[in-house]
Every structure is written in C-alpha cells, then in structure tokens.
Write an enzyme that holds these catalytic residues in place. Structure first.
Site, mmCIF file in Angstrom:
data_model
loop_
_atom_site.group_PDB
_atom_site.id
_atom_site.type_symbol
_atom_site.label_atom_id
_atom_site.label_comp_id
_atom_site.label_asym_id
_atom_site.label_seq_id
_atom_site.Cartn_x
_atom_site.Cartn_y
_atom_site.Cartn_z
ATOM 1 N N HIS A 188 -5.181 -4.933 -0.246
ATOM 2 C CA HIS A 188 -5.331 -3.814 -1.174
ATOM 3 C C HIS A 188 -5.559 -4.245 -2.614
ATOM 4 O O HIS A 188 -5.836 -3.399 -3.468
ATOM 5 C CB HIS A 188 -4.096 -2.913 -1.101
ATOM 6 C CG HIS A 188 -3.945 -2.189 0.193
ATOM 7 N ND1 HIS A 188 -3.289 -2.730 1.275
ATOM 8 C CD2 HIS A 188 -4.383 -0.972 0.591
ATOM 9 C CE1 HIS A 188 -3.323 -1.879 2.274
ATOM 10 N NE2 HIS A 188 -3.975 -0.816 1.891
ATOM 11 N N SER A 224 0.800 -1.219 0.000
ATOM 12 C CA SER A 224 0.000 0.000 0.000
ATOM 13 C C SER A 224 0.831 1.267 0.000
ATOM 14 O O SER A 224 0.454 2.264 -0.614
ATOM 15 C CB SER A 224 -0.932 -0.002 1.216
ATOM 16 O OG SER A 224 -0.180 -0.119 2.419
ATOM 17 N N LYS A 231 -11.517 -2.161 2.013
ATOM 18 C CA LYS A 231 -11.102 -1.311 0.904
ATOM 19 C C LYS A 231 -12.112 -1.346 -0.240
ATOM 20 O O LYS A 231 -12.849 -0.400 -0.452
ATOM 21 C CB LYS A 231 -9.722 -1.738 0.395
ATOM 22 C CG LYS A 231 -8.564 -1.249 1.234
ATOM 23 C CD LYS A 231 -8.344 -2.070 2.467
ATOM 24 C CE LYS A 231 -7.121 -1.623 3.242
ATOM 25 N NZ LYS A 231 -6.965 -2.355 4.511
#
Length: 468
Positions: A335, A307, A367
């Site tokens: 992610h 990330s 996310k």
C-alpha cells in the site's frame, strides 16, 4: 536456504556479513544523501499518529446491535431446525449424515443471520473502469438477499469508495496506453508457461530491471499475483529452526506465508518497539525452545502502510533493532509503494533511509500501478536464490505481457521517464488539494444515497483527494 543479509544468525552474531557496501554510497540517484543534507530526512522525526476514539454511546449501541442481532439469529436457527422457516443456507445431505461434516454450522452463523441482511451493499458488479465514478449493474433480491437477479439497468456515475486505484492509473483506454495495446498485439494475453520453463519474456526482464532501478536495489523479481508473492516466497526464505517476528496487524498473505514456512512465529504489538525488542532479546539469549540452539535466522515481518488502520511502520526504529540484534527485515509495501515518499518510492524514501537497511523489499502492482502482480527486490544473491527456489516461479503461470507493459508504463510515469510532465503536475496538484481541497469536498459532498450523482467540479475535487 539463502541468507538475505549474507550470513547466518547464531545467538545474535551475524557471521560472514560483508559490510563493504556500507562503506560507500551505493545509491544511484543520491536520494538518501541529498535528503539528509537538505534537512528533509524523517529519520529522527517521530511519526505522530492519531486515531479518532469512538464515543462511548456509539460503542454501546454497536455492541447492543450485535447482541440483538445474535439473539434473533439463534431464534431464526431454531425456527429453521423445526421447519417453521425455510432454510436457504447450504446443509449436509441426508445420505452424508454419518460423514464428518464439511463445515460446522456455527462457523456460518454470522453469514447466515447477520451478513445476509445487508449483503446487497457488498459484491456489487461494476461495468466500467474503477475511477472516481463508475457504473454499476442494478440487481434486486426476492428472497431477502439469499439470491439476486439483474434487472438489466445500469446505474451511471456511482461514487467509488472502495477501489484501491490510488493514482487513477486503472482508467479507460487513451493514447498513453498505446504501448499496452502494442504488447497485446505482439505477445498475446497469456504466456502459457512458468518462469522456470518458457515463461520468461523480455518484457519481464525489462520490468524487473526497472523495478530494481526504481527501488535503488541490485535486483528484483516479479510475480503474477500479489497475495502469492508473500505466501509463496516467505517459505522459501525461512523454515524449520528459524524465527519469524510478525506485527499483530500484518496482512493475511504475510500470515499465511509465515505459517506455510514451518518457522516458529511470535507476534509483537503493532508498532511497539518495546514489544519487538523483548522478543528479539529473548530470541538471542535463549535460542530455540528445549534445545536452546541458536536460531538459524530471525526474520522481522512488517508492512509499510497498514491498510486497515492507515498507520505507517516505524521503520527507523525497527532498522535500529534489526541491526542491534542481527536480524533480517522483510517489508511489505503493497500500500505504500508508488504513493508514499516524495517520488513514490515508499517508506524507505519517506524516512530517507538507505535501501541496504532493508533485506527484503516486497510490493504489489495492484494499487498504485493499476495492474496486478507483485515483486521481491533486494540483493542480487537473494533474488537469484528465489528464481531457483520460489514456488511461484516453479508452479505459477508467468505474468501476462500486457500487464507487465502497463506496470512499466505506470512506473515510468511516476519516475518521470515517460517524456511527459504528468508526474510533476500530479505532485503539484496533490500539494494544492491538501491545502485547499479538503474542506471544499466536505462542504460539497452530500452522502444521501449510493447512487448520488456529483457535478463535474465536485467529483474532480474528490478524485484528486482520493487518488492523488
């Protein structure tokens, strides 16, 4: 403890490993085979990553700024110690001066002297859904950011540059969220129990079956907190006498889980296959320190997308090393799941690889899915073992039913099972904006202030770039 691959590693030899599943195509939608036949496989395509190098003068002035700030910090600490400047930081009480201090003063030096100067730029309370634009509660400080007070004013349409609402699914209520509302009315907000007791609902089973189908694996288990999915489950998979090989840029949850496991930890350079292979070769040849016994297990910990750097794991090369040295592979797709690959199935789909090549799939729902929690997926015997031995399953409260329903709703939308065309429209919009939208956004955006308001057409372009 369970062996995610079905055997034990002894100096590089994997015993009792069943390979019948590799002799037949176990994928449910033909994704891997079809991608390779159509020439869409990224297995042999090197991932070229370029990161902009900071100019020399920028680095010099940055370090110079930190140096000057540090010098002034020591000066202000000197003034505080002599009572010339008021100290607003937490200090030990006089009656506790003979106790071992709870914290060292130097540990708080950065927060006290550097971060406090710019603290008003962080931890801003918002009061709307975290979309491309949101509303912020205005606050002011009368003591140089040591404390804040709210003015009661709401700043409207602030540019959101911080939320990881990748697909824009954490939005205000609309008709598509009716199933979430129905789950709230049926089940309530909380479960009031753990998964080991009375905390397993039919919604949890539905979600786990859907996650397994989405990832093309045998089984999956969901947890109420993404961070704890790593930190509480890695200790259940490995322990003393095991070896963990961890990428140097792994997330804090992976680091904490590895430390809590009691296993030996060795770090390899980020995405450096030579560094990883050297550690694997030494582990197989020399075994454990002092005794030279074979490692019980060798587990490789990596992330799908890192990330902070935005780099993608070199999965094909890592899988090749994993097979060569008979190790196990744990991939954190916090992610990448939902946002990477032609249909959002993460790095495994991005490289058009067989799901069986990865022993442990991990991901979060915070996310891409606009919710909270995480999952562990893979072979059925692995998941069944975690159901019995996971600390999260034994001690943590189960996932909230409305949250589970929100994940189901989002995942069905991504998979195209919600009965709408939103998934296809979003994909076409992403492709169109990649071709035409970037320069429009850069030309139109004016970063003059945090509260800069955008016109309708500009923020729509930004929203597609940021969240699609």
């Amino acid at each position: 403890m369970v062996d995610p691959g079905g055997g034990a590693v002894c100096n590089g030899t994997l015993h009792n490993q069943s390979d019948h599943c590799h002799r037949k195509n176990c994928t449910r939608n033909g994704m891997v085979k079809e991608a390779q036949q159509n020439g869409n496989s990224n297995f042999y395509k090197p991932v070229v990553e370029s990161f902009e190098e900071a100019p020399l003068h920028v680095m010099v002035f940055t370090y110079l700024g930190y140096g000057i700030g540090t010098l002034f910090g020591y000066l202000r600490d000197f003034l505080r110690n002599w009572g010339i400047e008021k100290c607003n930081a937490a200090i030990e009480r006089e009656e506790q001066k003979d106790f071992v201090p709870l914290y060292q003063s130097f540990e708080n030096f950065y927060t006290r002297n550097l971060y406090m100067r710019i603290r008003d730029n962080w931890n801003r309370p918002i009061c709307s859904a975290p979309g491309a634009l949101f509303d912020v509660m205005e606050r002011v400080s009368d003591d140089y950011n040591w404390t804040f007070r709210f003015t009661g004013r709401i700043i409207k349409d602030v540019i959101n540059m911080g939320s990881y609402n990748f697909l824009g699914l954490a939005a205000k209520y609309d008709d598509s969220m009716k199933t979430v509302k129905d789950a709230l009315e049926t089940y309530g907000l909380g479960v009031g129990s753990t998964r080991h007791e009375m905390g397993t609902l039919d919604k949890h089973k539905e979600l786990e079956d859907l996650v397994a189908k989405f990832l093309n694996v045998e089984a999956a288990m969901v947890f109420g907190m993404g961070f704890a999915t790593n930190s509480m489950n890695i200790p259940a998979l490995v322990g003393k006498g095991c070896l963990i090989l961890s990428d140097e840029l792994n997330h804090a949850s992976l680091v904490l889980g590895a430390r809590l496991s009691g296993a030996t930890i060795r770090i390899f350079k980020h995405n450096n296959m030579q560094s990883l292979e050297k550690l694997l070769r030494d582990a197989v040849i020399y075994g454990q320190p002092r005794t030279r016994r074979a490692w019980k297990k060798i587990l490789i910990l990596v992330e799908g997308i890192y990330s902070m750097e935005g780099s993608i794991v070199r999965l094909p090369q890592i899988v090749a090393l994993k097979k060569k040295y008979k190790a196990y592979l744990y991939v954190d797709e916090a992610h990448s799941i939902g946002s990477l690959g032609p249909t959002g199935r993460g790095v495994m789909e991005f490289f058009a690889m067989d799901p069986r090549d990865i022993d442990v799939f991990m991901g979060t729902f915070t996310k891409s899915f606009g919710a909270s929690g995480g999952y562990i997926a893979g072979r059925k015997d692995l998941v069944d073992y975690l159901r019995a031995h996971s600390h999260s399953a034994a001690y943590a409260t189960s996932m909230s039913p409305p949250i589970a329903e929100q994940i189901i709703r989002a995942m069905k939308l991504i998979m195209g099972l919600d009965g709408t065309t939103q998934a296809g429209d979003a994909k076409r919009g992403r492709e169109r904006d990649r071709r035409h939208g970037g320069q429009r956004f850069l030309n139109g955006f004016k970063p003059l202030a945090f509260q800069q308001q955008l016109t309708q057409n500009r923020w729509q372009c930004y929203a597609r770039l940021a969240f699609n």
